[in-house]
Design a protein around this motif. Structure first.
Motif, short mmCIF file in Angstrom:
data_model
loop_
_atom_site.label_atom_id
_atom_site.label_comp_id
_atom_site.label_asym_id
_atom_site.label_seq_id
_atom_site.Cartn_x
_atom_site.Cartn_y
_atom_site.Cartn_z
N MET A 1 19.39 -9.97 20.16
CA MET A 1 19.05 -9.30 21.40
C MET A 1 17.56 -9.03 21.42
N ALA A 2 16.91 -9.23 22.54
CA ALA A 2 15.48 -9.03 22.65
C ALA A 2 15.17 -8.15 23.84
N GLY A 3 14.25 -7.22 23.65
CA GLY A 3 13.76 -6.39 24.73
C GLY A 3 12.24 -6.45 24.74
N GLU A 4 11.64 -6.11 25.86
CA GLU A 4 10.20 -6.23 26.00
C GLU A 4 9.55 -4.87 25.80
N SER A 5 8.54 -4.83 24.94
CA SER A 5 7.81 -3.59 24.70
C SER A 5 6.69 -3.45 25.70
N LEU A 6 5.88 -2.38 25.51
CA LEU A 6 4.81 -2.11 26.47
C LEU A 6 3.76 -3.20 26.47
N GLN A 7 3.50 -3.80 25.30
CA GLN A 7 2.48 -4.83 25.22
C GLN A 7 2.98 -6.19 25.65
N GLY A 8 4.21 -6.30 26.11
CA GLY A 8 4.76 -7.58 26.54
C GLY A 8 5.36 -8.40 25.42
N GLU A 9 5.36 -7.85 24.20
CA GLU A 9 5.94 -8.58 23.08
C GLU A 9 7.45 -8.38 23.06
N LEU A 10 8.17 -9.38 22.60
CA LEU A 10 9.61 -9.28 22.51
C LEU A 10 9.98 -8.52 21.24
N ASP A 11 10.85 -7.54 21.40
CA ASP A 11 11.32 -6.74 20.28
C ASP A 11 12.73 -7.21 19.92
N TRP A 12 12.84 -7.99 18.87
CA TRP A 12 14.12 -8.57 18.49
C TRP A 12 14.87 -7.62 17.57
N GLY A 13 16.16 -7.52 17.78
CA GLY A 13 17.01 -6.68 16.95
C GLY A 13 18.40 -7.27 16.85
N PHE A 14 19.07 -6.99 15.75
CA PHE A 14 20.42 -7.51 15.55
C PHE A 14 21.39 -6.87 16.53
N SER A 15 22.25 -7.68 17.13
CA SER A 15 23.22 -7.19 18.10
C SER A 15 24.66 -7.41 17.63
N GLN A 16 24.99 -8.63 17.22
CA GLN A 16 26.38 -8.94 16.92
C GLN A 16 26.46 -10.24 16.15
N VAL A 17 27.51 -10.39 15.36
CA VAL A 17 27.73 -11.63 14.63
C VAL A 17 29.17 -12.06 14.85
N PHE A 18 29.37 -13.35 14.99
CA PHE A 18 30.72 -13.92 15.17
C PHE A 18 31.03 -14.83 13.98
N GLY A 19 32.26 -14.80 13.54
CA GLY A 19 32.68 -15.69 12.47
C GLY A 19 32.09 -15.35 11.12
N GLU A 20 31.95 -14.07 10.84
CA GLU A 20 31.37 -13.66 9.56
C GLU A 20 32.32 -14.00 8.42
N ARG A 21 31.77 -14.51 7.32
CA ARG A 21 32.57 -14.91 6.16
C ARG A 21 32.57 -13.81 5.12
N ILE A 22 33.65 -13.76 4.38
CA ILE A 22 33.72 -12.83 3.26
C ILE A 22 32.97 -13.45 2.09
N PRO A 23 32.48 -12.64 1.15
CA PRO A 23 31.73 -13.18 0.01
C PRO A 23 32.56 -14.18 -0.79
N GLY A 24 31.97 -15.32 -1.07
CA GLY A 24 32.65 -16.35 -1.84
C GLY A 24 33.50 -17.29 -1.04
N GLU A 25 33.63 -17.07 0.26
CA GLU A 25 34.45 -17.95 1.10
C GLU A 25 33.73 -19.27 1.34
N GLU A 26 34.43 -20.35 1.16
CA GLU A 26 33.84 -21.67 1.34
C GLU A 26 33.82 -22.05 2.82
N VAL A 27 32.70 -22.60 3.24
CA VAL A 27 32.55 -23.00 4.63
C VAL A 27 33.18 -24.37 4.84
N GLN A 28 34.10 -24.45 5.78
CA GLN A 28 34.73 -25.71 6.12
C GLN A 28 33.85 -26.46 7.12
N ASP A 29 33.81 -27.77 6.95
CA ASP A 29 32.97 -28.58 7.84
C ASP A 29 33.42 -28.46 9.29
#
Length: 482
Positions: free
Chosen positions: A1-29
Motif C-alpha cells: 500500500m502506498a500513500g503520498e506524503s507532503l513532499q510528494g514521495e510515496l510512503d510504502w507500507g505493508f498491507s496484506q499477504v496472500f498465500g503465506e507459507r509455514i516455515p519449511g513448507e516446500e513451494v509447489q511449481d
C-alpha cells in the motif's frame, strides 16, 4: 500500500499477504503466481498461477465506526508530534483508508492439453488475464489465457438453497433412515398396495408412516410440505466463451478495448482482434501480421500489445528490437503501416553483441489519460509522450549496475528475463520489478527513485533524488503544460 506524503514521495507500507507459507513448507511449481491484475476500480484483484487456477479477491470497506476510531487514533498520534516531526512523517492529519482484501473464490481456468498435429504439450500456466468492464448487474467478467487458448469467465453471486420444514426432527429422521438401511435380506418385499404393516418402522408403500411415526408429530393433520429456503450467498465462476485455434505461437498479452465489446490478443507474430460475444477462430481478425514469407527473413517478434484507455481505434505494440508502434485502425483494417513509431536512439559507441537483447521491450502500458506510454526493457524504464516519437520524455535506469555483467547474465540466460511496469493513477509515479524480491518506484517529474524489498517489513533499500532539470523533468513539465 502506498500513500503520498507532503513532499510528494510515496510512503510504502505493508498491507496484506496472500498465500503465506509455514516455515519449511516446500513451494509447489503449480502454486507459483504467473499473472496479477487489478480491475480499474481497485475493488477486485485476480491472480493466475502455473497450475491454471485463477483466484479472486475483493476489497473490504471498513465500517463507519472503524473509520471514526481510526481518525481519532490518527489525531492523537498527530498531537504527539511537533510540527517538524509531523511534516517529516507525512501525517499532517491526512486520513488514509486502510486497504485490505478478502478471498472471494477460485476456479480452474485451464487444464493441460496436447496438440496432436504438432506433437506439442500445452501447459495450463496462466500467461496473462484481464478484467472486462462491469456488466449491468453484479456479475464480473474476465479473460484469461495460457499459451494457446483464451477463455471468458463470468463470476457471479449464487444463492444457495436447502430443503426445510421437515415433518420430523433431525434425530427422528436419522433413526428412521438407519432402520431403513438395516433391513436384512430376510425382510419380506414391500407391497405396492395400501397396507398398514410396519416393517422396520416403514410402511409397505413408503408413503405413510407407521403409528409410531405419526404420533411423533401429532397425527396426519399436522403434516407439512417441505419447502426450499435460501441460505448463504456464494460466488461461482462459469466459462462463458472459449477463443481458440487462432494463434500459431504463444500468446503473450491481452488487452480489453474501451468500447467494452472487443479485445486484442498478441503472440510473437500476430495481433488478433476479437469480439467478446464471438469465440470461433474465423471470427478473429488479424490486425497486425509481421510474419515474413520466408521465416529466415524474420528479424523481430511482438512482445506486448495494449489498447489505448479511451480511444477504441488506437493500440500500441512493442517488439524485440526495442521499438513501440502506435497503430490506428481507422487508416487500414490491417495495420501493416503504423501511425507512429517510438524508438530510443542508441548512444554512439555503445553498440555491442548484447545491444539487441537488452533493447527488447518486455512490457508497454498507457497512462490513464492516454497521453503517455511507459515501456520496460532489460536495463531501463522509458516514458514516452504520444505526441513526440523522437525521444522519450524520461529514462529511468533500473539495472544500470548490471551492464558490466551482461556476459555472465547471457551465460545463465538471465538476460532474457522479462519485467513488467505500470504507471500510477495520476501518472506522477511509475514502478517496475527487479531482482532480489525488489521493486523500483520512480517520480516521473524528478526521476527520484525508491527501491523496496517485498516483505512484511518493507525497508527502503536506497533512495536517489534527482533535481527536476534537464530533458527529464523539463520535458515532462512542458508536456503536461501542453
Amino acid at each position: 500500500m502506498a500513500g503520498e506524503s507532503l513532499q510528494g514521495e510515496l510512503d510504502w507500507g505493508f498491507s496484506q499477504v496472500f498465500g503465506e507459507r509455514i516455515p519449511g513448507e516446500e513451494v509447489q511449481d503449480a502454486d507459483i503466481i504467473s499473472a496479477v491484475e487489478f480491475d480499474k476500480s481497485g475493488e477486485h484483484l485476480a491472480t493466475g498461477d502455473r497450475g491454471g487456477r485463477v483466484v479472486l479477491f475483493e476489497r473490504l470497506r471498513p465500517t463507519k465506526s472503524a473509520l471514526e476510531a481510526m481518525r481519532a487514533e490518527t489525531e492523537r498520534a498527530v498531537d504527539r508530534f511537533d510540527a517538524a516531526d509531523e511534516a517529516s512523517s507525512g501525517l499532517n492529519g491526512v486520513q488514509r483508508e486502510p486497504v485490505e482484501y478478502r478471498y472471494l473464490t477460485e476456479f480452474q481456468s485451464h487444464e493441460p492439453e496436447f496438440d496432436y498435429l504438432k506433437s506439442l504439450e500445452i501447459e495450463e500456466k496462466i500467461n496473462t488475464l484481464r478484467w472486462c468492464h462491469q456488466s449491468a448487474n453484479t456479475s464480473r467478467f474476465l479473460i484469461s489465457t495460457n499459451d494457446k487458448t483464451i477463455k471468458l469467465w463470468k463470476v457471479f453471486e449464487k444463492q444457495m438453497q436447502c430443503v426445510s420444514d421437515f415433518n420430523l426432527d433431525d434425530a427422528t429422521r436419522s433413526a428412521t433412515r438407519g432402520r431403513a438401511l438395516n433391513l436384512g435380506p430376510d425382510t419380506p418385499p414391500l407391497s405396492s398396495g395400501p397396507t398398514n404393516a410396519n416393517v422396520g418402522g416403514l410402511t409397505g408403500n413408503r408413503l405413510t408412516g407407521g403409528n409410531d411415526l405419526l404420533s411423533s408429530f401429532g397425527g396426519a393433520k399436522n403434516l407439512r410440505v417441505p419447502s426450499c429456503v435460501s441460505t448463504d450467498v456464494v460466488f461461482s465462476a462459469r466459462c462463458r466463451r472459449q477463443f481458440g485455434a487462432a494463434h500459431a505461437y504463444h500468446i503473450n498479452s491481452l488487452s480489453v478495448n474501451s468500447d467494452c465489446e472487443t479485445y486484442i490478443s498478441a503472440d510473437d507474430l500476430r495481433v488478433n482482434l476479437w469480439h467478446l460475444e464471438r469465440g470461433a477462430a474465423e471470427d478473429a481478425f488479424t490486425v497486425v501480421d509481421i510474419k515474413p514469407e520466408n521465416m529466415e527473413d524474420l528479424t523481430e517478434v511482438i512482445t506486448s500489445a495494449e489498447f489505448h484507455p479511451s480511444r477504441c481505434d488506437l493500440f500500441a505494440y512493442s517488439s524485440s528490437k526495442g521499438s513501440i508502434r502506435l497503430a490506428d485502425m481507422r487508416q487500414n483494417a490491417l495495420c501493416a503501416n503504423h501511425a507512429k513509431m517510438f524508438d530510443a536512439p542508441e548512444a554512439p559507441g555503445s553498440r555491442s553483441f548484447f545491444s539487441e537483447i537488452i533493447a527488447s521491450v518486455s512490457d508497454v502500458k498507457f497512462s490513464r489519460d492516454g497521453r503517455f506510454i511507459l515501456s520496460r526493457d532489460y536495463l531501463n524504464l522509458r516514458l514516452w509522450d504520444v505526441r513526440n516519437e523522437n525521444a522519450p520524455v524520461a529514462t529511468f535506469k533500473v539495472h544500470e549496475h548490471l551492464r558490466a555483467k551482461l556476459c555472465d547474465l547471457y551465460e545463465s540466460d538471465a538476460i532474457f528475463d522479462k519485467f513488467q511496469c505500470c504507471p500510477s493513477g495520476d501518472g506522477a509515479h511509475v514502478a517496475t520489478g527487479s531482482y532480489g524480491n525488489q521493486f523500483r518506484s520512480f517520480d516521473a517529474a524528478t526521476g527520484a527513485s525508491d527501491a523496496f524489498e517485498v516483505t512484511k517489513d518493507p525497508q527502503r533499500l536506497r533512495r536517489v533524488k534527482l533535481a527536476a532539470s534537464g530533458r527529464r523533468g523539463g520535458a515532462l513539465n512542458a508536456a503536461n503544460a501542453a
